[in-house]
Design an enzyme around this catalytic site. Structure first.
Site, short mmCIF file in Angstrom:
data_model
loop_
_atom_site.label_atom_id
_atom_site.label_comp_id
_atom_site.label_asym_id
_atom_site.label_seq_id
_atom_site.Cartn_x
_atom_site.Cartn_y
_atom_site.Cartn_z
N LYS A 125 46.10 43.17 28.38
CA LYS A 125 44.81 43.12 29.18
C LYS A 125 44.30 44.36 29.08
O LYS A 125 44.87 45.34 29.41
CB LYS A 125 45.22 42.82 30.90
CG LYS A 125 44.31 42.98 31.65
CD LYS A 125 44.48 42.19 32.84
CE LYS A 125 45.58 42.98 33.93
NZ LYS A 125 45.77 42.23 35.09
N GLY A 158 37.72 38.27 32.70
CA GLY A 158 37.72 38.42 34.25
C GLY A 158 36.98 39.43 34.62
O GLY A 158 36.48 40.28 33.62
N GLY A 159 36.88 39.72 35.95
CA GLY A 159 36.22 40.93 36.37
C GLY A 159 36.84 42.30 35.98
O GLY A 159 36.13 43.40 35.79
N PHE A 160 38.18 42.17 35.89
CA PHE A 160 38.93 43.18 35.54
C PHE A 160 38.79 43.72 34.01
O PHE A 160 38.97 44.95 33.77
CB PHE A 160 40.50 43.16 35.78
CG PHE A 160 40.82 41.91 35.00
CD1 PHE A 160 41.02 41.83 33.75
CD2 PHE A 160 41.05 40.75 35.84
CE1 PHE A 160 41.55 40.82 32.96
CE2 PHE A 160 41.27 39.47 34.79
CZ PHE A 160 41.80 39.39 33.61
N GLY A 161 38.35 43.00 33.24
CA GLY A 161 38.33 43.04 31.68
C GLY A 161 38.44 41.80 30.78
O GLY A 161 38.34 40.82 31.33
N VAL A 183 41.50 39.66 28.21
CA VAL A 183 43.01 39.55 27.81
C VAL A 183 42.96 39.02 26.22
O VAL A 183 42.16 38.21 25.91
CB VAL A 183 43.94 38.65 28.78
CG1 VAL A 183 45.13 38.37 28.24
CG2 VAL A 183 43.51 39.17 29.99
N LEU A 205 42.07 35.75 25.12
CA LEU A 205 42.71 34.52 25.88
C LEU A 205 41.78 34.17 26.83
O LEU A 205 41.88 33.09 27.43
CB LEU A 205 44.02 35.02 26.22
CG LEU A 205 45.04 35.05 25.04
CD1 LEU A 205 46.45 35.51 25.35
CD2 LEU A 205 45.15 33.80 24.29
N GLY A 206 41.05 35.19 27.52
CA GLY A 206 40.34 35.13 28.77
C GLY A 206 39.73 36.31 29.11
O GLY A 206 39.73 37.28 28.50
N ASP A 233 46.23 38.73 46.36
CA ASP A 233 45.30 37.98 45.37
C ASP A 233 46.09 36.74 44.94
O ASP A 233 46.18 36.73 43.70
CB ASP A 233 44.59 38.89 44.53
CG ASP A 233 43.41 38.19 43.73
OD1 ASP A 233 42.95 37.20 44.71
OD2 ASP A 233 42.74 38.67 42.78
#
Length: 614
Positions: A349, A330-333, A335, A327-328, A447
């Site tokens: 996630k 990001g810097g965290f990993g 999804v 689905l997406g 955030d």
């Protein structure tokens, strides 16, 4: 590092080329059938465990578990976790309000299959002449073959007491605990059939006895038909051919000598390499990982029953179909989209761990677990297994506010009007007010931005991504943080410079104000074409041209001037440089829900953009 017990297994692959063709994989529909399972056929030999023979009929894989000749459908085999998922006969569930089961599941004690710890039983009592006194008994309706009362118990029940209540039959059926727990909101006329149709799981374990000796000698366990009487006899399929003993008896003295020399050399080399890797891992990686895992586990245990359900990594893989739909990123990993076996949609996630000490994971689990609010995302569960860390949420079909808060964002297929954006802004404000005041432990998010606001099917906003959040005691006003945190463009001045004051929940207020002004700017496509506004910091420009902007925006979009003005005035109050001049989120909600006429512009001060301009 490779564990030393695996070295003999690796040696077998070094000295033996390939494996007998009879042990090759087969397929039935979209299911791969591999050793130790085998596909029944007309051939005289089979490679696999006794009791794990499968039948393929109409692209459907079936297995016979006992002597009742009842076959179960095989829906999935996980060779990594040695788990097989089974479903009963669909005809059994044709009457959804009263599933008709005719026999208990029995598994032969010699079978390599056994029920997993993730399952439990439900019990059906049919055609009872007396009213049941079991506390958990639920009366079934619509049983077509019975004219008396039938019941179901959500546990093993009391099968021995069936005669006590004049019941014609008592049948115990295994189900998965995850299905049982998720059935609370399902109507009774579908609940028990849905639970049974979701199936159950069995584990299979390596064979002992002759099969174990065969496998340890480098062979594959199987069976051959006796040409004289047609019975099945044990066979060990070796590289040199089938034998009724083990593979060591099938080699010549020359081959044994050759393999012994090659094997000894290989073992020596592998031992040296493994020892070198082990020393490096022990020195640099093991201590760090063990301390980190111990710290995370300690925090989870400290929270006790507060934290949500824990899932194994194998379960997460099944939920996401091996992470098939992203689905997406990001810097965290990343999804991924997934679903529970009952069809409930989820978002998983997967967190990166190689550059962190687990702080993001701890923050997310510890903070969201303490919340329960319509405008805060719900954490359903998590996974912590070695280096694998996952967070499981409800799936939000409308994505994030980012898709609608930027006027040039091509992903936003739906254009939201000012009234809908206003409702979203109010919902976010209520969620933040809850985090700052409504929780047992005060939570500062740090955030807040459009990317971290998720929208459900009704565009109700949900605050998400608590990786940077800070838990504080209610009496605390100032917050100590290790460094600047947040996203450029939304970070409050005091977060990156002490000269603007102490960090507090007012830092979230600033981020919220910047986001609201961004939502307002996204509604007017004329802003980017206006040379004056595009060359000037947007909050400064809109402060000086408030009335003109509200009228033009409303005329262009045919929307209410009051809504636009209210969002702008509230946003300007929220982004005051001094945190003491900003309202609390409680006051923000009051301003948004109050009359526009009583709202006044904040004092005009020098506004500084921190890299975020419109």
């Amino acid at each position: 590092m490779l564990p030393l017990p695996l070295l003999p297994v690796l040696l077998l692959f070094v000295v033996v080329d390939g494996y007998p063709s009879i042990c090759s994989n087969a397929t039935c529909g979209d299911l791969t059938i591999a050793y130790p399972f085998w596909l029944n056929s007309s051939t005289s030999s089979s490679c696999g465990y006794s009791g794990l023979g499968l039948a393929c009929e109409g692209n459907t894989t079936l297995i016979l578990l006992d002597q009742s000749h009842h076959r179960y459908r095989v829906s999935h085999i996980d060779y990594d976790t040695q788990t097989v998922s089974l479903v009963g006969d669909a005809e059994t569930f044709s009457t959804t309000s009263c599933p008709l089961l005719h026999f208990n599941l029995t598994i032969d004690t010699s079978s390599p299959l056994h029920l997993t710890s993730s399952g439990s039983n439900i019990t059906f009592f049919y055609n009872c002449t007396k009213n049941a006194s079991w506390p958990s008994a639920v009366e079934l309706s619509g049983c077509p073959d019975y004219n008396k009362t039938s019941y179901v118990l959500m546990d093993d029940g009391y099968p021995g007491e069936a005669s006590k209540y004049g019941c014609e039959a008592a049948v115990v059926a295994p189900v998965l605990d995850t299905h049982k727990e998720s059935m609370g909101d399902v109507p009774l006329d579908r609940r028990y059939a849905d639970m049974l149709m979701a199936g159950f799981e069995l584990n299979y374990s390596p064979h002992s006895g002759q099969c174990g000796i065969c496998e340890r000698s480098g062979g594959w366990c199987g069976y051959q038909h006796n040409q004289t009487n047609g019975s099945l006899g044990f066979t060990c399929f070796c590289h040199s051919g089938p034998t009724t003993d083990h593979c060591g008896h099938g080699y010549s003295k020359t081959r044994i000598k050759t393999y012994t020399i090659a094997g000894s050399s290989s073992i020596l080399m592998l031992c040296l390499l493994s020892f070198a890797f082990w020393l490096g891992y022990k020195k640099y990686g093991c201590k760090k990982k063990s301390k980190e895992m111990a710290r995370i586990e300690s925090i989870l245990q400290k929270n006790g029953t507060i934290h949500p359900k824990r899932y194994a990594y194998a379960q997460v893989k099944r939920m996401t179909r091996s992470f098939a739909e992203k689905l997406g990123q990001g810097g965290f990993g990343a999804v991924y989209r997934g679903s529970f076996s009952d069809g409930r949609q989820i978002a998983v996630k997967m967190l990166k761990d190689y550059k962190t000490d687990g702080e993001d994971f701890i923050n997310e689990v510890a903070s969201i677990s303490r919340t329960s609010h319509v405008n805060v995302v719900t954490l359903i569960g998590f996974c912590l297994e070695g280096s694998k860390r996952a967070l499981i949420y409800d799936y939000m079909p409308n994505g994030s506010l980012e898709q609608y808060a930027f006027k040039d964002n091509s992903k936003g297929k739906i254009i939201l009007g000012s009234e809908k954006l206003f409702d979203i802004a109010v919902g976010i404000a209520r969620g933040l007010e809850y985090l700052h005041r409504g929780c047992n432990t005060r939570i500062v998010h740090f955030d807040i931005k459009p990317h971290n606001i998720l929208l459900d099917q009704d565009f109700c906003p949900k605050i998400s991504d608590f990786g940077l959040a800070k838990l504080c005691l209610n009496k605390e006003s100032a917050i100590s943080i290790g460094g600047a945190r947040g996203t450029i463009g939304y970070i409050a001045p005091e977060v990156y410079s002490k000269q603007f004051g102490a960090v507090s929940s007012k830092s979230d207020v600033y981020s919220y104000g910047m986001m609201v002004l961004e939502m307002v700017g996204a509604r007017d496509k004329n802003i980017s074409a206006n040379s004056e506004s595009s060359s000037q910091y947007f909050p400064q420009w809109i402060y000086e041209n408030l009335d003109e902007y509200c009228v033009s925006a409303s005329e262009f979009n045919g929307e209410i001037i009051g809504i636009v003005r209210k969002m702008i005035v509230v946003g300007l109050w929220c982004i005051q440089l001094s945190s003491t001049d900003r309202p609390t989120m409680t006051r923000v909600v009051e301003m948004l829900e109050g009359s526009t006429s009583v709202l006044e512009l904040p004092p005009k001060v020098l506004l500084i953009g921190n890299g975020h301009c419109k």
